[in-house]
Every structure is written in C-alpha cells, then in structure tokens.
Design a protein around this motif. Structure first.
Motif, PDB file in Angstrom:
ATOM      1  N   GLU A   1       1.192  -1.120 -16.517  1.00  0.00           N
ATOM      2  CA  GLU A   1       2.147  -1.736 -17.446  1.00  0.00           C
ATOM      3  C   GLU A   1       3.599  -1.391 -17.123  1.00  0.00           C
ATOM      4  O   GLU A   1       4.521  -1.876 -17.766  1.00  0.00           O
ATOM      5  CB  GLU A   1       1.847  -1.292 -18.883  1.00  0.00           C
ATOM      6  N   TRP A   2       3.812  -0.475 -16.148  1.00  0.00           N
ATOM      7  CA  TRP A   2       5.191  -0.048 -15.869  1.00  0.00           C
ATOM      8  C   TRP A   2       5.980  -1.085 -15.085  1.00  0.00           C
ATOM      9  O   TRP A   2       7.179  -1.125 -15.166  1.00  0.00           O
ATOM     10  CB  TRP A   2       5.184   1.282 -15.114  1.00  0.00           C
ATOM     11  N   ARG A   3       5.342  -1.892 -14.276  1.00  0.00           N
ATOM     12  CA  ARG A   3       6.079  -2.778 -13.356  1.00  0.00           C
ATOM     13  C   ARG A   3       6.993  -3.727 -14.099  1.00  0.00           C
ATOM     14  O   ARG A   3       6.670  -4.196 -15.154  1.00  0.00           O
ATOM     15  CB  ARG A   3       5.107  -3.612 -12.504  1.00  0.00           C
TER      16      ARG A   3
ATOM     17  N   ALA B   1      12.589   0.205 -20.563  1.00  0.00           N
ATOM     18  CA  ALA B   1      13.734  -0.720 -20.593  1.00  0.00           C
ATOM     19  C   ALA B   1      14.727  -0.353 -19.493  1.00  0.00           C
ATOM     20  O   ALA B   1      15.235  -1.218 -18.774  1.00  0.00           O
ATOM     21  CB  ALA B   1      14.413  -0.658 -21.966  1.00  0.00           C
ATOM     22  N   HIS B   2      14.994   0.944 -19.341  1.00  0.00           N
ATOM     23  CA  HIS B   2      15.950   1.374 -18.311  1.00  0.00           C
ATOM     24  C   HIS B   2      15.332   1.289 -16.916  1.00  0.00           C
ATOM     25  O   HIS B   2      16.024   1.023 -15.939  1.00  0.00           O
ATOM     26  CB  HIS B   2      16.423   2.793 -18.607  1.00  0.00           C
ATOM     27  N   TYR B   3      14.028   1.521 -16.832  1.00  0.00           N
ATOM     28  CA  TYR B   3      13.316   1.397 -15.555  1.00  0.00           C
ATOM     29  C   TYR B   3      13.407  -0.049 -15.046  1.00  0.00           C
ATOM     30  O   TYR B   3      13.704  -0.305 -13.888  1.00  0.00           O
ATOM     31  CB  TYR B   3      11.854   1.793 -15.794  1.00  0.00           C
ATOM     32  N   ARG B   4      13.173  -0.993 -15.962  1.00  0.00           N
ATOM     33  CA  ARG B   4      13.134  -2.403 -15.551  1.00  0.00           C
ATOM     34  C   ARG B   4      14.514  -3.013 -15.365  1.00  0.00           C
ATOM     35  O   ARG B   4      14.662  -3.960 -14.611  1.00  0.00           O
ATOM     36  CB  ARG B   4      12.394  -3.230 -16.605  1.00  0.00           C
TER      37      ARG B   4
ATOM     38  N   ILE C   1      15.356   5.659 -15.462  1.00  0.00           N
ATOM     39  CA  ILE C   1      16.139   5.519 -14.229  1.00  0.00           C
ATOM     40  C   ILE C   1      15.533   6.395 -13.135  1.00  0.00           C
ATOM     41  O   ILE C   1      15.399   5.970 -11.982  1.00  0.00           O
ATOM     42  CB  ILE C   1      17.627   5.855 -14.505  1.00  0.00           C
ATOM     43  N   ALA C   2      15.116   7.612 -13.486  1.00  0.00           N
ATOM     44  CA  ALA C   2      14.539   8.514 -12.478  1.00  0.00           C
ATOM     45  C   ALA C   2      13.303   7.880 -11.851  1.00  0.00           C
ATOM     46  O   ALA C   2      13.123   7.886 -10.632  1.00  0.00           O
ATOM     47  CB  ALA C   2      14.178   9.851 -13.128  1.00  0.00           C
ATOM     48  N   ARG C   3      12.466   7.293 -12.667  1.00  0.00           N
ATOM     49  CA  ARG C   3      11.225   6.703 -12.148  1.00  0.00           C
ATOM     50  C   ARG C   3      11.533   5.554 -11.176  1.00  0.00           C
ATOM     51  O   ARG C   3      10.966   5.474 -10.084  1.00  0.00           O
ATOM     52  CB  ARG C   3      10.377   6.202 -13.315  1.00  0.00           C
TER      53      ARG C   3
END
Ligand SMILES: Cc1ncc(COP(=O)(O)O)c(C=O)c1O
Length: 364
Positions: free
Chosen positions: A362-364, A154-157, A186-188
């Motif tokens: 699935e991360w994108r 959620a934070h990555y996207r 966020i780091a990713r």
C-alpha cells in the motif's frame, strides 16, 4: 478549473542567496507555506480525508475530530469548509490567538484540554479526549495524525517525490519532527530513490522524540514525548540534531531579514541544521529543508520584539550569529535507530487510538 483542495502540493523550491558562501553547498527551501491553508499539513490532512471518503469511513455531513493546536487542524478546517464536514479541533492552552482566529475563520469548533500529561505537555491528554469524543459522536472520523501512517505516506508520495524531481544535486534533506509525518515519509522515499542523499531529523531541546530529559520549550510545531509511529523505521534517518528555542527563533527571523522568506519558527529550527550541513558541503551540492508554514502566524510572537524579550529570547536576526551557531552544532546522534529511539509501542492502545497498519504494497 481546480478547486481549492486540488492546489495542495506541487509547491515551488527556491535557492537561498545570502546565508551561504560560494564555496559551500546551496540551501534550498521547499515552500510548503504556499499550500492553500498555509502549511505542510495540508498534504497529510487531505490525503487522510480523501482516503476516509474513498473507504466509506467519512460520509457526507460527517464530523472530523482531531487533536492539534496548529497547522493540521487548520488544514482540516479548510477541508471541512470545502467538503461540508463539521470539524472539531481538540487543542491545548498553548493555542495562539492567531491559530484560534484561523480555526474560527474556517468555521471549526474548538475544545480546549487544560490537563497536562505525564511529560508536562498536552499531547496525550488531547489525543485521549479526541478518541473519547469520536467514540461518543456518531458519523465522526478521527484522522489521528500521530498514529496514522497515511500522514507519512502523504509526504512519501508527494513532498519527497517533488523535491527529488526539483533538485539536481541534492546532498541532504533536513526535517523537523513532531508526528514524524514529514521526516518518516521523506526518509522512506529518499532512501528508496536516492539513497546517497543524507536524511537529517531535527528536534528541539525539551522534547524527547529522540530521548533526553523533558522540559518546557517554546518552539511551536516541533516535538513530542516519544518517537512517533510515523518514524517506526529510524534506520532510514542518518543523523538527528537537537536545537534550542533560541536557535529556532533566531533563524526564522534571520531568514526573513536576509533572504526575504517569511516562514514560521520550525522552519528556523530546520534552517539552523541545514546551514550546519551546507557549511560542510561543497559548491553545487544542495541541502534542502521545508519552509513549513506561513510566518504571518508568528507576527505576535517570533516577529514581536517585546514578546521575545518577555520570553527571554534574543531579538537578533543576523546571518553571522546564525552561521556561528550553525558551525558549533554537532549531531545528537549519527545512529538514531541504535542510540536514541524512544518508541512507545503500547501508547496508541493506551490512549484509545485505533491501530493503523499499512501493508508494504500500500506504500507505493
Ligand atoms: C510548522 C510545523 N513544522 C513542523 C511540524 C512537524 O511535522 P510532522 O508532524 O510531520 O513531524 C509541524 C507539525 O505540526 C508543524 O506544524
């Protein structure tokens, strides 16, 4: 016209005016406390529930069961009220009267765990009970924020991408840690899109996310007794700092008095380290942190002088004291992946949590 859950995210960022000098980097706060249920946890809560609805793991009229004494269960309670789910929050005796009041206002049910785990905190016993209740409750769903990688996603996207789009000279981003959702996600994103930006994690003395000796601490929202699965790849984090309760409480009090930004205690922990970084930075550079939740949640604690004195904490709220402390702080580790990882790979299974794995695609 949007519904209440449509206005989660897209939070503003603001520049602080007074805590840094013109020859230092700028401090930038991302106002996660502007989310509808008041914290950064609205994002992962809705991301996980939306995913569960889409994949058929949560059906109309179902029950959401989660271990959280704070913002995550408040966010789930808001979602439950809006979407017609029963929400059961498994909490511990540290639940504040304010958070109890918020959960009840949204109509959530509360179950209190009173047995501490082997670290003296309640995280493991809470998770274990939530898993047991889930197994016993037909039609129930466990978001499992501690072990579910959708928390970090959620934070990555959203959070990270927004922050990168909202800033022009970002030099560092500072996140506190509990479930590792904000820091891991966020780091990713930052390391993929803007690898020159330093990613800094903050834990509080007494918590052992980055090793150390466990002891009781007062800072709410921060800490865990292991490195969470959402921080599986600690090599994405450049530095970690440990702050004291005193640091966190003093900084959130200073933030409202000198900048007019009312936020919670974990925001103070992040601000202390963000200030350390900004004081070493250059003009025009930006150092960002999240204003993680609403300060109103702490009127009876962090913003109450009698409560602070009873708990041996300073009532100070002075920028000079905060700057002096920020100048003294040094990283706990500049190579956290090698020096202080405290992963417990078997813990999810031991506590009866399902194992969640997200494929790379699935991360994108
Ligand atoms: C106010 C606050 N700050 C920070 C955190 C830590 O965030 P995370 O769980 O994503 O590591 C939490 C988590 O509950 C929180 O409620």
């Amino acid at each position: 016209m949007p519904e209440i859950l449509d206005v989660i995210g897209r939070t503003p960022v603001v520049r602080l005016r007074n805590l840094t000098t013109p020859d230092e980097a700028q401090l930038i706060a991302k106002l996660e406390n502007a989310n509808p249920a008041g914290s950064l946890k609205d994002r992962p809560a809705w991301h996980i529930i939306e995913h569960a609805e889409r994949t058929g793991r949560l059906r109309p009229g179902g029950t959401i069961i989660e271990s959280s004494s704070g913002n995550f269960s408040i966010a789930l309670a808001m979602i439950g009220a809006s979407r017609g789910y029963r929400v059961v929050a498994v909490v511990d005796p540290k639940l504040t009267a304010t958070n109890r009041g918020l959960l009840e206002a949204f109509g959530a049910e509360i179950i209190v765990v009173d047995e501490p785990d082997d670290s003296g905190s309640f995280h493991k016993t809470r998770i274990e009970l939530a898993n047991r209740l889930h197994r016993q409750t037909p039609g129930s769903f466990r978001p499992d924020q501690c072990f579910n990688p959708l928390n970090g996603q959620a934070h990555y996207r959203t959070t990270a991408r927004e922050l990168l789009a909202q800033t022009r000279h970002l030099a560092a981003v500072v996140c506190t840690v509990s479930t590792g959702g904000q820091l891991g996600g966020i780091a990713r994103a930052v390391k993929e899109r803007a690898p020159h930006v330093k990613v800094i994690g903050v834990d509080v003395h007494g918590s052992t996310v980055f090793g150390g000796r466990p002891h009781a601490y007062l800072t709410p929202g921060v800490g865990l007794s292991w490195t969470p699965a959402n921080l599986a790849d600690l090599s994405l984090v450049d530095e970690v700092y440990m702050v004291t309760d005193q640091d966190a409480f003093r900084a959130c009090r200073t933030l409202v008095r000198s900048e007019g930004l009312l936020a919670g205690v974990s925001t103070g922990a992040a601000l202390t380290v963000a200030l350390t970084e900004a004081m070493q930075g250059k003009p025009r550079q930006q150092v960002a942190f999240l204003a993680a939740d609403r300060g109103e949640r702490y009127l009876a604690t962090a913003f109450n002088d009698d409560w602070l004195k009873d708990h041996g904490l300073t009532t100070a709220a002075d920028p000079e004291g905060l700057r002096r402390r920020a100048r003294q702080l040094v990283p706990h580790s500049t190579r956290p992946a090698d020096e202080c990882a405290n992963h417990l790979p078997d813990l999810a299974a031991e506590l009866g949590s399902p194992t969640f794995v997200l494929a790379r695609s699935e991360w994108r």
